[in-house]
Design a protein around this motif. Structure first.
Motif, PDB file in Angstrom:
ATOM      1  N   ARG A 117      -9.168  -4.839  -4.224  1.00  0.00           N
ATOM      2  CA  ARG A 117      -8.302  -5.917  -3.735  1.00  0.00           C
ATOM      3  C   ARG A 117      -6.837  -5.503  -3.689  1.00  0.00           C
ATOM      4  NH1 ARG A 117     -10.938  -8.202  -0.706  1.00  0.00           N
ATOM      5  NH2 ARG A 117      -9.412  -9.892  -0.636  1.00  0.00           N
ATOM      6  N   SER A 118      -6.501  -4.376  -4.296  1.00  0.00           N
ATOM      7  CA  SER A 118      -5.113  -3.900  -4.259  1.00  0.00           C
ATOM      8  C   SER A 118      -5.111  -2.378  -4.251  1.00  0.00           C
ATOM      9  CB  SER A 118      -4.314  -4.429  -5.450  1.00  0.00           C
ATOM     10  OG  SER A 118      -4.851  -3.961  -6.675  1.00  0.00           O
ATOM     11  N   VAL A 119      -4.208  -1.789  -3.462  1.00  0.00           N
ATOM     12  CA  VAL A 119      -4.143  -0.331  -3.309  1.00  0.00           C
ATOM     13  C   VAL A 119      -2.692   0.125  -3.381  1.00  0.00           C
ATOM     14  CG1 VAL A 119      -4.467   1.590  -1.697  1.00  0.00           C
ATOM     15  CG2 VAL A 119      -6.250  -0.139  -1.923  1.00  0.00           C
ATOM     16  N   ALA A 120      -2.471   1.208  -4.110  1.00  0.00           N
ATOM     17  CA  ALA A 120      -1.191   1.910  -4.061  1.00  0.00           C
ATOM     18  C   ALA A 120      -1.325   3.004  -3.014  1.00  0.00           C
ATOM     19  CB  ALA A 120      -0.840   2.499  -5.420  1.00  0.00           C
ATOM     20  N   ASP A 121      -0.648   2.813  -1.878  1.00  0.00           N
ATOM     21  CA  ASP A 121      -0.695   3.755  -0.763  1.00  0.00           C
ATOM     22  C   ASP A 121       0.474   4.717  -0.925  1.00  0.00           C
ATOM     23  OD1 ASP A 121      -0.692   5.099   1.629  1.00  0.00           O
ATOM     24  OD2 ASP A 121      -0.497   3.330   2.906  1.00  0.00           O
ATOM     25  N   LEU A 122       0.185   5.905  -1.438  1.00  0.00           N
ATOM     26  CA  LEU A 122       1.221   6.888  -1.736  1.00  0.00           C
ATOM     27  C   LEU A 122       1.383   7.832  -0.551  1.00  0.00           C
ATOM     28  CD1 LEU A 122       0.200   7.684  -5.423  1.00  0.00           C
ATOM     29  CD2 LEU A 122       1.646   5.826  -4.558  1.00  0.00           C
ATOM     30  N   CYS A 123       2.626   8.059  -0.139  1.00  0.00           N
ATOM     31  CA  CYS A 123       2.925   8.827   1.083  1.00  0.00           C
ATOM     32  C   CYS A 123       2.469   8.018   2.293  1.00  0.00           C
ATOM     33  CB  CYS A 123       2.264  10.195   1.079  1.00  0.00           C
ATOM     34  SG  CYS A 123       2.428  11.127  -0.453  1.00  0.00           S
ATOM     35  N   CYS A 124       2.985   6.810   2.417  1.00  0.00           N
ATOM     36  CA  CYS A 124       2.481   5.848   3.407  1.00  0.00           C
ATOM     37  C   CYS A 124       2.911   6.158   4.828  1.00  0.00           C
ATOM     38  CB  CYS A 124       2.902   4.427   3.036  1.00  0.00           C
ATOM     39  SG  CYS A 124       4.685   4.111   3.217  1.00  0.00           S
ATOM     40  N   GLY A 125       3.919   7.015   5.025  1.00  0.00           N
ATOM     41  CA  GLY A 125       4.390   7.276   6.375  1.00  0.00           C
ATOM     42  C   GLY A 125       4.847   6.002   7.055  1.00  0.00           C
ATOM     43  N   ILE A 126       4.540   5.841   8.327  1.00  0.00           N
ATOM     44  CA  ILE A 126       4.984   4.655   9.063  1.00  0.00           C
ATOM     45  C   ILE A 126       4.101   3.433   8.809  1.00  0.00           C
ATOM     46  CG2 ILE A 126       6.073   6.017  10.876  1.00  0.00           C
ATOM     47  CD1 ILE A 126       3.517   5.255  12.580  1.00  0.00           C
ATOM     48  N   GLY A 127       3.069   3.601   7.967  1.00  0.00           N
ATOM     49  CA  GLY A 127       2.294   2.443   7.530  1.00  0.00           C
ATOM     50  C   GLY A 127       0.968   2.218   8.216  1.00  0.00           C
ATOM     51  N   GLY A 128       0.430   3.200   8.918  1.00  0.00           N
ATOM     52  CA  GLY A 128      -0.827   2.993   9.617  1.00  0.00           C
ATOM     53  C   GLY A 128      -1.975   2.603   8.702  1.00  0.00           C
ATOM     54  N   ASP A 129      -2.136   3.305   7.576  1.00  0.00           N
ATOM     55  CA  ASP A 129      -3.217   2.952   6.647  1.00  0.00           C
ATOM     56  C   ASP A 129      -2.928   1.653   5.921  1.00  0.00           C
ATOM     57  OD1 ASP A 129      -5.488   5.041   6.323  1.00  0.00           O
ATOM     58  OD2 ASP A 129      -3.689   6.245   6.632  1.00  0.00           O
ATOM     59  N   ALA A 130      -1.660   1.419   5.570  1.00  0.00           N
ATOM     60  CA  ALA A 130      -1.308   0.162   4.903  1.00  0.00           C
ATOM     61  C   ALA A 130      -1.660  -1.031   5.784  1.00  0.00           C
ATOM     62  CB  ALA A 130       0.181   0.154   4.558  1.00  0.00           C
ATOM     63  N   ILE A 131      -1.428  -0.894   7.081  1.00  0.00           N
ATOM     64  CA  ILE A 131      -1.749  -1.983   8.017  1.00  0.00           C
ATOM     65  C   ILE A 131      -3.251  -2.252   8.019  1.00  0.00           C
ATOM     66  CG2 ILE A 131      -1.855  -2.535  10.485  1.00  0.00           C
ATOM     67  CD1 ILE A 131       0.885  -0.996  10.689  1.00  0.00           C
ATOM     68  N   ALA A 132      -4.064  -1.185   8.094  1.00  0.00           N
ATOM     69  CA  ALA A 132      -5.517  -1.361   8.103  1.00  0.00           C
ATOM     70  C   ALA A 132      -6.001  -1.981   6.796  1.00  0.00           C
ATOM     71  CB  ALA A 132      -6.199  -0.020   8.341  1.00  0.00           C
ATOM     72  N   LEU A 133      -5.439  -1.554   5.677  1.00  0.00           N
ATOM     73  CA  LEU A 133      -5.825  -2.116   4.386  1.00  0.00           C
ATOM     74  C   LEU A 133      -5.486  -3.599   4.321  1.00  0.00           C
ATOM     75  CD1 LEU A 133      -4.614   0.853   2.166  1.00  0.00           C
ATOM     76  CD2 LEU A 133      -6.976   0.064   2.332  1.00  0.00           C
ATOM     77  N   ALA A 134      -4.281  -3.958   4.770  1.00  0.00           N
ATOM     78  CA  ALA A 134      -3.875  -5.366   4.740  1.00  0.00           C
ATOM     79  C   ALA A 134      -4.771  -6.211   5.637  1.00  0.00           C
ATOM     80  CB  ALA A 134      -2.410  -5.493   5.164  1.00  0.00           C
ATOM     81  N   ARG A 135      -5.145  -5.676   6.776  1.00  0.00           N
ATOM     82  CA  ARG A 135      -6.025  -6.428   7.679  1.00  0.00           C
ATOM     83  C   ARG A 135      -7.426  -6.586   7.096  1.00  0.00           C
ATOM     84  NH1 ARG A 135      -3.879  -3.960  13.501  1.00  0.00           N
ATOM     85  NH2 ARG A 135      -2.382  -5.655  13.886  1.00  0.00           N
ATOM     86  N   ALA A 136      -7.763  -5.754   6.126  1.00  0.00           N
ATOM     87  CA  ALA A 136      -9.044  -5.902   5.429  1.00  0.00           C
ATOM     88  C   ALA A 136      -8.914  -6.852   4.235  1.00  0.00           C
ATOM     89  CB  ALA A 136      -9.543  -4.540   4.967  1.00  0.00           C
ATOM     90  N   GLY A 137      -7.741  -7.489   4.094  1.00  0.00           N
ATOM     91  CA  GLY A 137      -7.523  -8.453   3.018  1.00  0.00           C
ATOM     92  C   GLY A 137      -7.073  -7.838   1.711  1.00  0.00           C
ATOM     93  N   ILE A 138      -6.599  -6.607   1.749  1.00  0.00           N
ATOM     94  CA  ILE A 138      -6.185  -5.887   0.541  1.00  0.00           C
ATOM     95  C   ILE A 138      -4.664  -5.881   0.452  1.00  0.00           C
ATOM     96  CG2 ILE A 138      -6.187  -3.626  -0.598  1.00  0.00           C
ATOM     97  CD1 ILE A 138      -8.885  -3.098   0.831  1.00  0.00           C
ATOM     98  N   SER A 139      -4.126  -6.178  -0.713  1.00  0.00           N
ATOM     99  CA  SER A 139      -2.675  -6.106  -0.897  1.00  0.00           C
ATOM    100  C   SER A 139      -2.291  -4.653  -1.165  1.00  0.00           C
ATOM    101  CB  SER A 139      -2.224  -7.006  -2.041  1.00  0.00           C
ATOM    102  OG  SER A 139      -2.788  -6.585  -3.270  1.00  0.00           O
ATOM    103  N   VAL A 140      -1.127  -4.261  -0.625  1.00  0.00           N
ATOM    104  CA  VAL A 140      -0.766  -2.847  -0.613  1.00  0.00           C
ATOM    105  C   VAL A 140       0.658  -2.645  -1.127  1.00  0.00           C
ATOM    106  CG1 VAL A 140      -0.597  -0.767   0.816  1.00  0.00           C
ATOM    107  CG2 VAL A 140      -2.215  -2.581   1.443  1.00  0.00           C
ATOM    108  N   LEU A 141       0.811  -1.657  -2.004  1.00  0.00           N
ATOM    109  CA  LEU A 141       2.128  -1.097  -2.303  1.00  0.00           C
ATOM    110  C   LEU A 141       2.221   0.188  -1.500  1.00  0.00           C
ATOM    111  CD1 LEU A 141       4.822  -0.816  -3.846  1.00  0.00           C
ATOM    112  CD2 LEU A 141       3.552   0.493  -5.570  1.00  0.00           C
ATOM    113  N   ALA A 142       3.096   0.222  -0.494  1.00  0.00           N
ATOM    114  CA  ALA A 142       3.248   1.379   0.386  1.00  0.00           C
ATOM    115  C   ALA A 142       4.502   2.139  -0.024  1.00  0.00           C
ATOM    116  CB  ALA A 142       3.341   0.928   1.838  1.00  0.00           C
TER     117      ALA A 142
END
Length: 410
Positions: A117-142
């Motif tokens: 339900r929550s992910v620490a996205d390390l080295c997030c870049g412009i946020g492509g993976d963070a966006i996909a994670l959020a759309r899957a209902g997961i909260s993200v620290l990018a």
């Protein structure tokens, strides 16, 4: 340069001290947004005339920044689709290194399926993976160390309506406490000033650090280059190679609860078909070319699962060093492209040209493994003409240079 964990301006520096950040801030003003909207469908071939016209009404620096961003958005459509790409913001490295939406969505769905339900996205870049994670209902620290890249990631989260699920932090990933999160995702930078980096310990951060961070988390995924040596993969990881539309896009190492340590997996998108083996199988048999030839998907080859397919189809390899499978009976699988073989000939350009002319082949698909001949050069020399089509495989059979002629099944 927006390499993660490279030497960059201080995160606390004002955007006014950084021309790139100042230019990006100008793009987010009403005037900048208006320019970007106007440039959505512009033709790069007319850029000089477009720039001259726009500079009559807008500052030259803003016009230059808008044209650059418009070019990046057009490039990003292939990865993100038009609907998202024309709302998002990019950097040159960000477009190059970002995960395409289909792959990021697959990974996010797998995280969600593991109960994350929550992910620490390390080295997030412009946020492509963070966006996909959020759309899957997961909260993200990018997290990204580069100030401009972090600002772009934050702007993308806001532009796509995901700001409440994505917190963007400009920081060194090695200083982030990941304990409060269900999972960690690490995407180290694999490009430097001289291009692509092949040594995993030269990633930024190094593979050893990323692996240690992954092992501390309940669950984790670590994005790596598809060509990583298998010996660099530790026994704690499940390694997954992902192809999209037949092209291998990336590899991921999975750790923690719900994964199968030591196993190799090949996943094919968009179908989602996945093939996994808990351990490498013995070397498959080698034998003569049968009526059918099968070309495994690149993800299957990278994951070293060709032997699994040989066993499934009851076939054999045409050569111990070549990933072409042959059988005497037809075999259907999402993991291979199948062909019916009509001819097997020793490699000889004149003989191939005569055969193609006799059969009136005007469209020739050239595939090769274990051959130095370039497909375009071969097609040029064949001087094709006629209404029919064929596929030629330039390869080795039992060590000998060979031409196989056939047609796709189905």
């Amino acid at each position: 340069m927006d390499r993660v964990n490279a030497t960059t301006p201080s995160a606390s520096a004002s955007s006014a001290d950084d021309p790139a950040r100042a230019a990006f801030a100008a793009l987010r003003t009403p005037e900048g947004e208006q320019l970007l909207a106007e440039l959505r469908d512009h033709d790069p071939a007319d850029e000089l005339a477009t720039a001259t016209r726009l500079r009559r009404a807008h500052p030259a620096e803003l016009v230059s920044a808008a044209l650059g961003q418009a070019r990046l958005r057009q490039r990003a459509v292939a990865k993100f689709g038009a609907e998202d790409a024309y709302r998002m913001y990019f950097t040159p490295n960000g477009v190059e290194q970002a995960t395409r939406t289909s792959v990021a969505a697959h990974r996010a769905a797998r995280f969600a399926g593991l109960g994350v339900r929550s992910v620490a996205d390390l080295c997030c870049g412009i946020g492509g993976d963070a966006i996909a994670l959020a759309r899957a209902g997961i909260s993200v620290l990018a997290v990204d160390r580069d100030p401009l890249t972090a600002e772009v990631a934050r702007a993308n989260a806001e532009a796509l309506g995901l700001g409440e699920l994505i917190e963007v932090r400009c920081a060194d990933v090695t200083e982030i406490d990941t304990a409060p999160y269900d999972a960690v995702f690490v995407d180290p930078a694999r490009r430097g000033g001289r291009g692509r980096i092949f040594d995993p310990e030269a990633y930024s951060p190094p593979l050893s650090w990323a692996t240690a961070a992954a092992l501390k988390a309940p669950r984790a995924a670590l994005k790596i280059a598809p060509g990583i040596p298998h010996e660099a993969i530790g026994p704690e990881a499940e390694a997954e190679w992902i192809s999209d539309g037949g092209d291998v896009k990336e590899a991921v190492l999975w750790y923690g609860e719900g994964i199968a340590p030591g196993s190799f997996r090949a996943t094919l998108l968009p179908s989602g078909a996945t093939l996994m083996a808990p351990a490498p199988l013995p070397a498959p048999p080698v034998g003569p070319v049968g009526r059918y030839l099968y070309e495994p998907d690149g993800a299957v080859i990278r994951a070293r699962l060709v032997a699994d397919l040989v066993e499934r189809c009851g076939g054999r390899l045409v050569d111990e060093t070549i990933a072409y499978i042959t059988s005497d009976e037809p075999y259907s699988s999402p993991y291979v492209a199948g062909y019916r073989i009509t001819d097997e000939l020793p490699f000889n350009m004149k003989r191939l040209k005569a055969l193609l002319r006799e059969r009136q082949v005007g469209v020739l698909t050239v595939k090769k493994r274990g051959s130095a001949v370039e497909p375009e050069e071969l097609r040029r020399r064949m001087k094709l003409s006629g209404p029919n089509a064929a596929t030629v495989f330039l390869t080795r059979v039992a060590g000998a240079p060979t031409m196989l002629i056939g047609h796709p099944l189905g």
